[in-house]
Design a protein around this motif. Structure first.
Motif, PDB file in Angstrom:
ATOM      1  N   PRO A  32       0.792  -1.230   0.000  1.00 11.74           N
ATOM      2  CA  PRO A  32       0.000   0.000   0.000  1.00 11.74           C
ATOM      3  C   PRO A  32       0.822   1.276   0.000  1.00 11.74           C
ATOM      4  O   PRO A  32       0.305   2.343  -0.221  1.00 11.74           O
ATOM      5  CB  PRO A  32      -0.796  -0.108   1.304  1.00 11.74           C
ATOM      6  CG  PRO A  32       0.027  -0.980   2.188  1.00 11.74           C
ATOM      7  CD  PRO A  32       0.709  -1.960   1.270  1.00 11.74           C
ATOM      8  N   SER A  33       2.124   1.173   0.289  1.00 13.76           N
ATOM      9  CA  SER A  33       2.937   2.385   0.359  1.00 13.76           C
ATOM     10  C   SER A  33       3.235   2.921  -1.029  1.00 13.76           C
ATOM     11  O   SER A  33       3.651   2.200  -1.916  1.00 13.76           O
ATOM     12  CB  SER A  33       4.258   2.094   1.079  1.00 13.76           C
ATOM     13  OG  SER A  33       5.054   3.250   1.095  1.00 13.76           O
ATOM     14  N   ALA A  34       3.027   4.218  -1.208  1.00 15.79           N
ATOM     15  CA  ALA A  34       3.257   4.834  -2.522  1.00 15.79           C
ATOM     16  C   ALA A  34       4.396   5.843  -2.474  1.00 15.79           C
ATOM     17  O   ALA A  34       4.567   6.645  -3.378  1.00 15.79           O
ATOM     18  CB  ALA A  34       1.981   5.526  -2.999  1.00 15.79           C
ATOM     19  N   ARG A  76      -0.014  -2.864   6.926  1.00 12.84           N
ATOM     20  CA  ARG A  76      -1.320  -3.487   6.678  1.00 12.84           C
ATOM     21  C   ARG A  76      -2.049  -3.740   7.997  1.00 12.84           C
ATOM     22  O   ARG A  76      -3.250  -3.498   8.116  1.00 12.84           O
ATOM     23  CB  ARG A  76      -1.149  -4.786   5.894  1.00 12.84           C
ATOM     24  CG  ARG A  76      -0.779  -4.598   4.428  1.00 12.84           C
ATOM     25  CD  ARG A  76      -0.940  -5.904   3.663  1.00 12.84           C
ATOM     26  NE  ARG A  76      -0.681  -5.724   2.240  1.00 12.84           N
ATOM     27  CZ  ARG A  76       0.470  -5.993   1.644  1.00 12.84           C
ATOM     28  NH1 ARG A  76       1.489  -6.456   2.371  1.00 12.84           N
ATOM     29  NH2 ARG A  76       0.627  -5.812   0.352  1.00 12.84           N
ATOM     30  N   ILE A  94      -6.627   7.793   3.546  1.00  9.61           N
ATOM     31  CA  ILE A  94      -6.415   6.589   2.762  1.00  9.61           C
ATOM     32  C   ILE A  94      -7.688   6.278   1.973  1.00  9.61           C
ATOM     33  O   ILE A  94      -8.778   6.188   2.556  1.00  9.61           O
ATOM     34  CB  ILE A  94      -6.056   5.385   3.655  1.00  9.61           C
ATOM     35  CG1 ILE A  94      -4.808   5.702   4.486  1.00  9.61           C
ATOM     36  CG2 ILE A  94      -5.834   4.136   2.819  1.00  9.61           C
ATOM     37  CD1 ILE A  94      -3.584   5.998   3.674  1.00  9.61           C
ATOM     38  N   GLN A  95      -7.566   6.154   0.683  1.00  7.24           N
ATOM     39  CA  GLN A  95      -8.728   5.890  -0.166  1.00  7.24           C
ATOM     40  C   GLN A  95      -9.285   4.498   0.105  1.00  7.24           C
ATOM     41  O   GLN A  95      -8.558   3.560   0.446  1.00  7.24           O
ATOM     42  CB  GLN A  95      -8.340   6.027  -1.641  1.00  7.24           C
ATOM     43  CG  GLN A  95      -7.882   7.426  -2.022  1.00  7.24           C
ATOM     44  CD  GLN A  95      -7.464   7.511  -3.480  1.00  7.24           C
ATOM     45  OE1 GLN A  95      -7.381   6.511  -4.165  1.00  7.24           O
ATOM     46  NE2 GLN A  95      -7.198   8.720  -3.947  1.00  7.24           N
ATOM     47  N   GLU A  96     -10.595   4.369  -0.068  1.00 11.42           N
ATOM     48  CA  GLU A  96     -11.270   3.091   0.221  1.00 11.42           C
ATOM     49  C   GLU A  96     -10.733   1.921  -0.587  1.00 11.42           C
ATOM     50  O   GLU A  96     -10.607   0.812  -0.056  1.00 11.42           O
ATOM     51  CB  GLU A  96     -12.783   3.235   0.007  1.00 11.42           C
ATOM     52  CG  GLU A  96     -13.490   3.972   1.133  1.00 11.42           C
ATOM     53  CD  GLU A  96     -14.998   3.835   1.029  1.00 11.42           C
ATOM     54  OE1 GLU A  96     -15.481   3.312  -0.009  1.00 11.42           O
ATOM     55  OE2 GLU A  96     -15.696   4.238   1.977  1.00 11.42           O
ATOM     56  N   PRO A  97     -10.415   2.100  -1.877  1.00  9.34           N
ATOM     57  CA  PRO A  97      -9.871   0.960  -2.630  1.00  9.34           C
ATOM     58  C   PRO A  97      -8.611   0.361  -1.997  1.00  9.34           C
ATOM     59  O   PRO A  97      -8.398  -0.852  -2.066  1.00  9.34           O
ATOM     60  CB  PRO A  97      -9.562   1.558  -4.012  1.00  9.34           C
ATOM     61  CG  PRO A  97     -10.533   2.683  -4.151  1.00  9.34           C
ATOM     62  CD  PRO A  97     -10.650   3.262  -2.770  1.00  9.34           C
ATOM     63  N   ILE A  98      -7.791   1.196  -1.371  1.00  8.17           N
ATOM     64  CA  ILE A  98      -6.582   0.690  -0.716  1.00  8.17           C
ATOM     65  C   ILE A  98      -6.962  -0.149   0.502  1.00  8.17           C
ATOM     66  O   ILE A  98      -6.387  -1.217   0.749  1.00  8.17           O
ATOM     67  CB  ILE A  98      -5.660   1.844  -0.301  1.00  8.17           C
ATOM     68  CG1 ILE A  98      -5.132   2.566  -1.540  1.00  8.17           C
ATOM     69  CG2 ILE A  98      -4.498   1.348   0.557  1.00  8.17           C
ATOM     70  CD1 ILE A  98      -4.250   3.760  -1.237  1.00  8.17           C
ATOM     71  N   TYR A 158      -9.776  -1.770   0.895  1.00 11.27           N
ATOM     72  CA  TYR A 158     -10.345  -3.021   0.375  1.00 11.27           C
ATOM     73  C   TYR A 158      -9.240  -3.967  -0.086  1.00 11.27           C
ATOM     74  O   TYR A 158      -9.311  -5.186   0.116  1.00 11.27           O
ATOM     75  CB  TYR A 158     -11.293  -2.728  -0.792  1.00 11.27           C
ATOM     76  CG  TYR A 158     -12.524  -1.942  -0.413  1.00 11.27           C
ATOM     77  CD1 TYR A 158     -13.073  -2.055   0.855  1.00 11.27           C
ATOM     78  CD2 TYR A 158     -13.145  -1.072  -1.319  1.00 11.27           C
ATOM     79  CE1 TYR A 158     -14.202  -1.329   1.223  1.00 11.27           C
ATOM     80  CE2 TYR A 158     -14.264  -0.344  -0.962  1.00 11.27           C
ATOM     81  CZ  TYR A 158     -14.783  -0.475   0.311  1.00 11.27           C
ATOM     82  OH  TYR A 158     -15.897   0.233   0.669  1.00 11.27           O
ATOM     83  N   ASN A 159      -8.201  -3.404  -0.698  1.00  6.17           N
ATOM     84  CA  ASN A 159      -7.077  -4.214  -1.161  1.00  6.17           C
ATOM     85  C   ASN A 159      -6.373  -4.884   0.011  1.00  6.17           C
ATOM     86  O   ASN A 159      -6.015  -6.073  -0.043  1.00  6.17           O
ATOM     87  CB  ASN A 159      -6.085  -3.331  -1.932  1.00  6.17           C
ATOM     88  CG  ASN A 159      -4.873  -4.106  -2.414  1.00  6.17           C
ATOM     89  OD1 ASN A 159      -3.936  -4.333  -1.652  1.00  6.17           O
ATOM     90  ND2 ASN A 159      -4.874  -4.490  -3.673  1.00  6.17           N
ATOM     91  N   ILE A 160      -6.186  -4.135   1.087  1.00 11.58           N
ATOM     92  CA  ILE A 160      -5.517  -4.675   2.275  1.00 11.58           C
ATOM     93  C   ILE A 160      -6.361  -5.768   2.927  1.00 11.58           C
ATOM     94  O   ILE A 160      -5.841  -6.830   3.310  1.00 11.58           O
ATOM     95  CB  ILE A 160      -5.228  -3.543   3.279  1.00 11.58           C
ATOM     96  CG1 ILE A 160      -4.159  -2.610   2.715  1.00 11.58           C
ATOM     97  CG2 ILE A 160      -4.798  -4.102   4.629  1.00 11.58           C
ATOM     98  CD1 ILE A 160      -3.932  -1.368   3.543  1.00 11.58           C
TER      99      ILE A 160
END
Length: 497
Positions: free
Chosen positions: A170-172, A369, A400-404, A406-408
């Motif tokens: 998740p880190s950008a 995470r 933090i955006q929701e898609p991130i 959900y991905n986690i």
């Protein structure tokens, strides 16, 4: 429309073989220096791998210089397998590890920085082979894909897709707008840490050969040692173990934070939520473990060497060493933590699921995470009371955006599912409950030592042949963070766009 740019994929495999061959030749140099008797075999292996790489690159030199996302996933997974298969050749050609399965397991464990070994007498291996084992840890630590991305400008190829596939966490954070410069800076830090660790260990009393090997495997959080007792061999030299702890800790820390520290931006390090959680977790668990060891006389028998564990310094040193080793998924051992009371056995089993920081050389779930899942879980209580309110998860002052999220959550669910399946398979192969469960957790988290028959005193050679292949698959799956490998098993990945 073509699904894959096959020529660039094969070209990249050739490039990786070229890199691997070069490192094998470096091992042959060490073999020649120490006159260990396998210089010819290692040299032949290195030349063979080099020629194979050159041939692949020559045949596919007329390729389209474009890498799409699907190509990136294939290159990462296939590239890792190519390195593992070519990396097992030194073991086979020198006779150091007889048997295809054992050689493959050792190679996979090395490149995935798991540190689990099937060897029962490590010290009997030639110096060139020991150095090669350590090199596989070092290559896999930062990820040889990042190295390739750093030199892609010389080939006229863009590498963003590869970097995304290699580091899907998740880190950008980025050190520099250009991905190739990012990779270069990561490697400068990585190489610098390796040199520093080697130098300090040598000054602390290690021989140069032991120091360079443990420098390679400490910073990479790989865990391969040149001694049968692992780091317990230096139980009477606490300074060596403290140095090892420092560099295991740094290897398990986000390398972006190391860059900030070198630039004098210490506030960026201190304010980082993941780093604080990572640091405090290690401190808290180490203090608890140290106190238990200090006040439990029967724990003294859990060390490799007959030494007094009742002393305050040694109690907390071994506790801290083992906590850092497991959290960073290094796998070094200074004592048999599996016999440090049932409570601590459960604690260390839980630590196998933590992992180091995102952007580090560690495996596992990763601290960030866990942190974001905890933050999101706590916010669910607020959302239950205020269902119409928009309450975002915040991390390091950013939303933090929701898609991130959900991905986690999806990652964690799949991770636990693979852990359960991994445990069931090992159980079906005859392992007892403790060994099967901890073995699956260790392999998937790239930790190394486990519990039961796979405890820190044991070798993974006790696994049946199919069990070794299964654990090797779990190592690869965990090292590439699930999605990069599992996506290849989905039918829509192979469909034409």
């Amino acid at each position: 429309m073509k699904r894959f740019n096959t020529k660039i994929i094969y070209y990249f495999m050739g490039l990786l073989l070229l890199c691997n061959g070069g490192f094998i030749m470096l091992s042959a140099l060490f073999s020649w220096i120490y006159q260990d008797g396998v210089t010819k075999q290692l040299s032949f292996t290195g030349v063979f791998v080099l020629l194979l790489g050159v041939l692949l690159m020559f045949v596919t030199k007329k390729h389209q210089k474009e890498i799409k996302k699907r190509d990136g996933y294939l290159i990462v997974t296939l590239g890792w397998l190519v390195m593992v298969f070519s990396g097992m050749l030194p073991y086979l050609f020198t006779g150091a590890i007889p048997g295809f399965t054992n050689a493959f397991f050792e190679s996979m464990s090395g490149y995935t920085t798991t540190g689990a070994t099937i060897l029962r007498d490590i010290e009997s291996l030639p110096e060139g082979v020991l150095f090669w084992r350590s090199i596989t840890n070092w290559i896999g630590g930062m990820g040889f894909i990042v190295l390739a991305v750093a030199i892609l400008p010389l080939l006229g190829i863009g590498g963003m897709q590869l970097f995304a596939a290699e580091a899907p966490g998740p880190s950008a954070d980025k050190l520099h707008p250009r991905i190739t410069d990012t990779a270069k800076r990561l490697w400068y830090i990585y190489f610098g840490y390796t040199v520093a660790c080697t130098l300090f260990m040598n000054l602390a009393g290690m021989s140069f050969f032991d120091a360079i090997n443990h420098g390679l495997t400490s910073v990479s959080t790989g865990g391969f040692s040149t001694k049968n007792l692992s780091m317990a061999y230096w139980n009477n030299n606490p300074i060596v173990q403290y140095i090892c702890m420092i560099f295991m800790f740094l290897g398990g820390t986000n390398f972006v934070l190391s860059y900030y520290a070198f630039k004098g931006k210490f506030l960026n390090v201190i304010r980082d939520h993941e780093f604080r959680f990572y640091f405090l977790l290690i401190c808290a668990v180490s203090i608890i473990a140290g106190l238990i060891i200090l006040f439990r006389a029967d724990v003294a028998m859990s060390a490799y060497h007959p030494m007094v564990f009742g002393e305050t310094e040694s109690s907390f040193r071994h506790a801290l060493f083992q906590v850092i080793s497991v959290v960073t998924t290094t796998g070094f051992v200074s004592a048999d933590f599996s016999s440090w009371t049932p409570f601590l056995t459960i604690v260390f089993f839980g630590l196998m699921f933590v992992g180091g920081s995102a952007g580090s050389t560690s495996g596992g779930v990763k601290v960030v995470r866990h942190l974001l899942m905890i933050k999101n879980g706590i916010l669910e209580f607020k959302r239950a009371l205020h269902p119409n309110a928009i309450i975002p998860v915040r991390y390091n002052g950013r939303t933090i955006q929701e898609p991130i999220i959900y991905n986690i959550l999806g990652f964690f669910i799949i991770y636990m599912l693979m852990f359960i399946i991994g445990s069931l398979v090992l159980g079906m192969l005859g392992l007892d409950f403790e060994s099967a469960v901890s073995g699956a957790a260790s392999a998937l988290g790239n930790v190394g030592p486990a519990l039961g028959v796979l405890n820190p005193l044991a070798s993974f050679d006790v696994l049946p042949e199919l069990g070794k292949w299964w654990c090797a698959f779990l190592m690869l799956l965990g090292r590439l963070e699930l999605f990069t490998v599992l996506i290849l098993f989905t039918p829509y990945f192979w469909k034409r766009a």
